[in-house]
Write a protein that holds these residues in place. Structure first.
Motif, PDB file in Angstrom:
ATOM      1  N   ASN A  80       0.787  -1.232   0.000  1.00  0.00           N
ATOM      2  CA  ASN A  80       0.000   0.000   0.000  1.00  0.00           C
ATOM      3  C   ASN A  80       0.814   1.275   0.000  1.00  0.00           C
ATOM      4  OD1 ASN A  80      -2.765  -0.701  -0.073  1.00  0.00           O
ATOM      5  ND2 ASN A  80      -2.746  -1.282   2.086  1.00  0.00           N
ATOM      6  N   VAL A  81       2.126   1.179   0.197  1.00  0.00           N
ATOM      7  CA  VAL A  81       2.898   2.386   0.489  1.00  0.00           C
ATOM      8  C   VAL A  81       3.922   2.737  -0.582  1.00  0.00           C
ATOM      9  CG1 VAL A  81       4.451   3.453   2.168  1.00  0.00           C
ATOM     10  CG2 VAL A  81       2.559   2.039   2.964  1.00  0.00           C
ATOM     11  N   GLY A  82       4.554   1.766  -1.199  1.00  0.00           N
ATOM     12  CA  GLY A  82       5.604   2.076  -2.163  1.00  0.00           C
ATOM     13  C   GLY A  82       6.186   0.825  -2.774  1.00  0.00           C
ATOM     14  N   PRO A  83       7.304   0.934  -3.465  1.00  0.00           N
ATOM     15  CA  PRO A  83       7.926  -0.236  -4.091  1.00  0.00           C
ATOM     16  C   PRO A  83       8.632  -1.109  -3.071  1.00  0.00           C
ATOM     17  CG  PRO A  83       9.261   1.713  -4.474  1.00  0.00           C
ATOM     18  CD  PRO A  83       8.009   2.182  -3.787  1.00  0.00           C
ATOM     19  N   SER A  84       8.953  -2.323  -3.474  1.00  0.00           N
ATOM     20  CA  SER A  84       9.625  -3.249  -2.571  1.00  0.00           C
ATOM     21  C   SER A  84      11.002  -2.717  -2.197  1.00  0.00           C
ATOM     22  CB  SER A  84       9.765  -4.614  -3.232  1.00  0.00           C
ATOM     23  OG  SER A  84      10.570  -4.525  -4.396  1.00  0.00           O
ATOM     24  N   GLY A  85      11.489  -3.143  -1.036  1.00  0.00           N
ATOM     25  CA  GLY A  85      12.803  -2.717  -0.574  1.00  0.00           C
ATOM     26  C   GLY A  85      12.760  -1.818   0.639  1.00  0.00           C
ATOM     27  N   VAL A  86      11.570  -1.360   1.027  1.00  0.00           N
ATOM     28  CA  VAL A  86      11.410  -0.517   2.212  1.00  0.00           C
ATOM     29  C   VAL A  86      10.499  -1.240   3.194  1.00  0.00           C
ATOM     30  CG1 VAL A  86      10.571   1.679   3.141  1.00  0.00           C
ATOM     31  CG2 VAL A  86      11.656   1.604   0.883  1.00  0.00           C
ATOM     32  N   THR A  87      10.920  -1.309   4.456  1.00  0.00           N
ATOM     33  CA  THR A  87      10.081  -1.858   5.512  1.00  0.00           C
ATOM     34  C   THR A  87       9.917  -0.804   6.602  1.00  0.00           C
ATOM     35  OG1 THR A  87      10.671  -4.173   5.144  1.00  0.00           O
ATOM     36  CG2 THR A  87       9.913  -3.593   7.331  1.00  0.00           C
ATOM     37  N   ILE A  88       8.691  -0.630   7.054  1.00  0.00           N
ATOM     38  CA  ILE A  88       8.366   0.362   8.075  1.00  0.00           C
ATOM     39  C   ILE A  88       8.249  -0.346   9.423  1.00  0.00           C
ATOM     40  CG2 ILE A  88       6.617   2.005   8.870  1.00  0.00           C
ATOM     41  CD1 ILE A  88       5.882   2.233   5.798  1.00  0.00           C
ATOM     42  N   VAL A  89       8.884   0.199  10.435  1.00  0.00           N
ATOM     43  CA  VAL A  89       8.781  -0.331  11.797  1.00  0.00           C
ATOM     44  C   VAL A  89       8.401   0.810  12.730  1.00  0.00           C
ATOM     45  CG1 VAL A  89      10.022  -1.376  13.721  1.00  0.00           C
ATOM     46  CG2 VAL A  89      10.488  -2.155  11.399  1.00  0.00           C
ATOM     47  N   ILE A  90       7.292   0.672  13.420  1.00  0.00           N
ATOM     48  CA  ILE A  90       6.882   1.611  14.456  1.00  0.00           C
ATOM     49  C   ILE A  90       7.071   0.895  15.784  1.00  0.00           C
ATOM     50  CG2 ILE A  90       5.037   3.061  15.377  1.00  0.00           C
ATOM     51  CD1 ILE A  90       3.725   2.992  12.632  1.00  0.00           C
ATOM     52  N   ILE A  91       7.925   1.403  16.638  1.00  0.00           N
ATOM     53  CA  ILE A  91       8.259   0.715  17.884  1.00  0.00           C
ATOM     54  C   ILE A  91       8.186   1.672  19.071  1.00  0.00           C
ATOM     55  CG2 ILE A  91      10.731   1.103  17.460  1.00  0.00           C
ATOM     56  CD1 ILE A  91      11.236  -1.561  18.967  1.00  0.00           C
ATOM     57  N   ARG A  92       7.654   1.183  20.178  1.00  0.00           N
ATOM     58  CA  ARG A  92       7.603   1.978  21.393  1.00  0.00           C
ATOM     59  C   ARG A  92       9.025   2.264  21.866  1.00  0.00           C
ATOM     60  NH1 ARG A  92       4.245  -0.933  25.764  1.00  0.00           N
ATOM     61  NH2 ARG A  92       6.265  -1.078  26.828  1.00  0.00           N
ATOM     62  N   LYS A  93       9.301   3.497  22.190  1.00  0.00           N
ATOM     63  CA  LYS A  93      10.682   3.915  22.433  1.00  0.00           C
ATOM     64  C   LYS A  93      11.360   3.163  23.566  1.00  0.00           C
ATOM     65  CE  LYS A  93      10.510   8.563  20.477  1.00  0.00           C
ATOM     66  NZ  LYS A  93      10.668  10.006  20.750  1.00  0.00           N
ATOM     67  N   ASP A  94      10.610   2.811  24.595  1.00  0.00           N
ATOM     68  CA  ASP A  94      11.241   2.142  25.733  1.00  0.00           C
ATOM     69  C   ASP A  94      11.638   0.702  25.418  1.00  0.00           C
ATOM     70  OD1 ASP A  94       8.351   1.599  25.722  1.00  0.00           O
ATOM     71  OD2 ASP A  94       8.756   0.457  27.540  1.00  0.00           O
ATOM     72  N   LEU A  95      11.233   0.192  24.247  1.00  0.00           N
ATOM     73  CA  LEU A  95      11.594  -1.166  23.854  1.00  0.00           C
ATOM     74  C   LEU A  95      12.912  -1.216  23.091  1.00  0.00           C
ATOM     75  CD1 LEU A  95       8.077  -2.379  22.644  1.00  0.00           C
ATOM     76  CD2 LEU A  95       9.167  -2.785  24.868  1.00  0.00           C
ATOM     77  N   ILE A  96      13.447  -0.049  22.767  1.00  0.00           N
ATOM     78  CA  ILE A  96      14.700   0.019  22.017  1.00  0.00           C
ATOM     79  C   ILE A  96      15.879  -0.077  22.988  1.00  0.00           C
ATOM     80  CG2 ILE A  96      16.135   1.498  20.549  1.00  0.00           C
ATOM     81  CD1 ILE A  96      13.566   2.723  19.451  1.00  0.00           C
ATOM     82  N   GLY A  97      16.917  -0.841  22.594  1.00  0.00           N
ATOM     83  CA  GLY A  97      18.136  -0.899  23.391  1.00  0.00           C
ATOM     84  C   GLY A  97      18.289  -2.149  24.225  1.00  0.00           C
ATOM     85  N   ASN A  98      17.511  -3.192  23.906  1.00  0.00           N
ATOM     86  CA  ASN A  98      17.563  -4.421  24.694  1.00  0.00           C
ATOM     87  C   ASN A  98      17.917  -5.638  23.844  1.00  0.00           C
ATOM     88  OD1 ASN A  98      16.499  -3.188  27.226  1.00  0.00           O
ATOM     89  ND2 ASN A  98      14.675  -2.889  25.973  1.00  0.00           N
ATOM     90  N   ALA A  99      18.605  -5.430  22.726  1.00  0.00           N
ATOM     91  CA  ALA A  99      18.889  -6.526  21.796  1.00  0.00           C
ATOM     92  C   ALA A  99      19.842  -7.554  22.401  1.00  0.00           C
ATOM     93  CB  ALA A  99      19.491  -5.964  20.505  1.00  0.00           C
ATOM     94  N   GLN A 100      19.647  -8.805  21.980  1.00  0.00           N
ATOM     95  CA  GLN A 100      20.565  -9.862  22.381  1.00  0.00           C
ATOM     96  C   GLN A 100      21.955  -9.583  21.806  1.00  0.00           C
ATOM     97  OE1 GLN A 100      19.152 -13.886  21.647  1.00  0.00           O
ATOM     98  NE2 GLN A 100      17.007 -13.254  21.864  1.00  0.00           N
ATOM     99  N   GLU A 101      22.985 -10.125  22.454  1.00  0.00           N
ATOM    100  CA  GLU A 101      24.354  -9.880  22.021  1.00  0.00           C
ATOM    101  C   GLU A 101      24.621 -10.411  20.619  1.00  0.00           C
ATOM    102  OE1 GLU A 101      27.145 -11.320  24.837  1.00  0.00           O
ATOM    103  OE2 GLU A 101      26.530  -9.932  26.432  1.00  0.00           O
TER     104      GLU A 101
END
Length: 396
Positions: free
Chosen positions: A232-253
């Motif tokens: 619905n948004v554009g050509p292939s190759g772009v992915t949109i991610v909306i994430i709650r800010k407090d969930l950022i910064g906890n990635a596994q090593e």
């Protein structure tokens, strides 16, 4: 989750205001950044094009007066003759009747199937998945590599034709998140409302690849929304991610740098070169959505298109059949079969002669599938139903 922290929108988009407030509600604290994930495998498709040869432009040795000399390290300057050829073919590639950007490229949000558990979980964390079709199943299987997912409900035994009452979902009270695929493109099943995680600290995650920007959505109900742009948004190759800010910064090593949301947020999603042209096209689409009246207006158009198509199927006395439960039928993807299945190949062939293509159902289920995303005009659906009525009259 009424007190949820604000979200970050990982997409480079000059029209931030559309996605800051996708449901015309008062929301604040949203930022827009680019994120470029594309991982679904390429697959060749067959499109009949004009046999006329396109005249190759001779290579230019000098720069046009309206062009700068671009000494950037990248994105770098492109050959002028290549740009002009692309310009001439943008709308109708080699007489095919469609842009090359509208052809099947298989670029989507599949990388997020791994990125989500890697960013939100530890290896032993439990998470819940509701599987309403093939894409939900793929997301679950990928998550098994990085955490402890459980399928709390699957529609596979019913051939993915329904979504039960949310009360029937036996959620893990310790699950870090609850994952759904908001709209299943293959099976045509769409969530009309959304479940709530029973873990008070759990979050709802939705793959909205095929119905993103098709209707208003209250993003505060979700911890993460992600979507491939190519529907619905554009050509292939772009992915949109909306994430709650407090969930950022906890990635596994073990999280690869390009899958770490913190890296993208800290670098304005410019840690690497994003798919610039694809993002530019998304911006133009957002402008167009706003000009049409926003997502509420778009939803009304989508409901009307889907209704006349489903009515044609339901009123065909069984000649056409859609087995998806009516309450969860997708507004975006309408799969159906013919009572006389031997006629399906002829249906597709005759429709192509009438300039209606890509109606063959997914290889895993067969039949017919009409995808009627935002940009499909009402005239296209009206032509399809007229053809369906005529085909039935000639073959009943």
């Amino acid at each position: 989750m009424s007190a949820s922290p604000p979200h970050s929108l990982l997409l480079k988009n000059p029209n931030r205001h559309l996605l800051r407030n996708p449901n015309n509600a008062t929301t604040t604290g949203f930022n827009a950044f680019p994120l470029n994930y594309s991982s679904r495998p390429n697959k060749r498709i067959s499109i009949t094009c004009s046999t006329a040869q396109v005249q190759d432009r001779p290579a230019t040795t000098s720069q046009s007066q309206d062009r700068l000399f671009n000494f950037a390290a990248g994105p770098a300057t492109l050959p002028e003759n290549v740009l002009k050829k692309a310009e001439s073919e943008l709308y109708n590639w080699h007489g095919c009747g469609m842009s090359v950007m509208e052809m099947s490229h298989r670029g989507g949000a599949t990388t997020q199937f791994a990125a989500i558990p890697l960013n939100l979980c530890k290896p032993d964390d439990p998470v819940d998945y509701i599987v309403t079709g093939s894409w939900g199943d793929k997301a679950f299987k990928e998550a098994t590599k990085y955490c402890k997912p459980t399928v709390i409900w699957s529609g596979k035994s019913e051939k993915y034709t329904q979504i039960p009452s949310f009360d029937l979902f036996e959620q893990n009270l310790n699950a870090k998140y609850l994952h759904i695929c908001a709209n299943e493109t293959i099976h045509g099943v769409e969530f009309k409302t959304y479940p709530t995680p029973k873990n008070e600290n759990g979050i709802l995650i939705a793959d909205m690849s095929s119905n993103f920007c098709s209707k208003p959505v209250d993003v505060t109900k979700f911890g993460v929304i992600y979507a491939g742009a190519q529907k619905n948004v554009g050509p292939s190759g772009v992915t949109i991610v909306i994430i709650r800010k407090d969930l950022i910064g906890n990635a596994q090593e073990i999280t690869p740098v390009m899958l770490d949301y913190k890296i993208h947020a800290e670098n304005n999603s410019l840690y690497n070169t994003p798919p610039c042209y694809g993002i530019y096209m998304c911006g133009l689409v957002f402008d167009d959505l706003l000009a049409q009246g926003g997502l509420a207006a778009i939803e009304k158009k989508n409901i009307k298109k889907a209704q006349i198509l489903y009515d044609t199927i339901d009123q065909s006395n069984g000649f056409y059949r859609c087995t998806v439960e009516k309450s969860v039928r997708s507004l975006m993807n309408v799969p159906f079969t013919l009572e006389k299945s031997e006629l399906e190949a002829e249906f597709i062939k005759e429709a192509a002669k009438e300039k209606m293509v890509q109606l063959k159902g997914h290889r895993s289920v067969g039949g017919i599938r009409a995808s009627i995303y935002n940009a499909m005009p009402l005239a296209g659906v009206e032509k399809l139903v007229a053809f369906m009525n005529d085909f039935q009259a000639r073959h009943a």
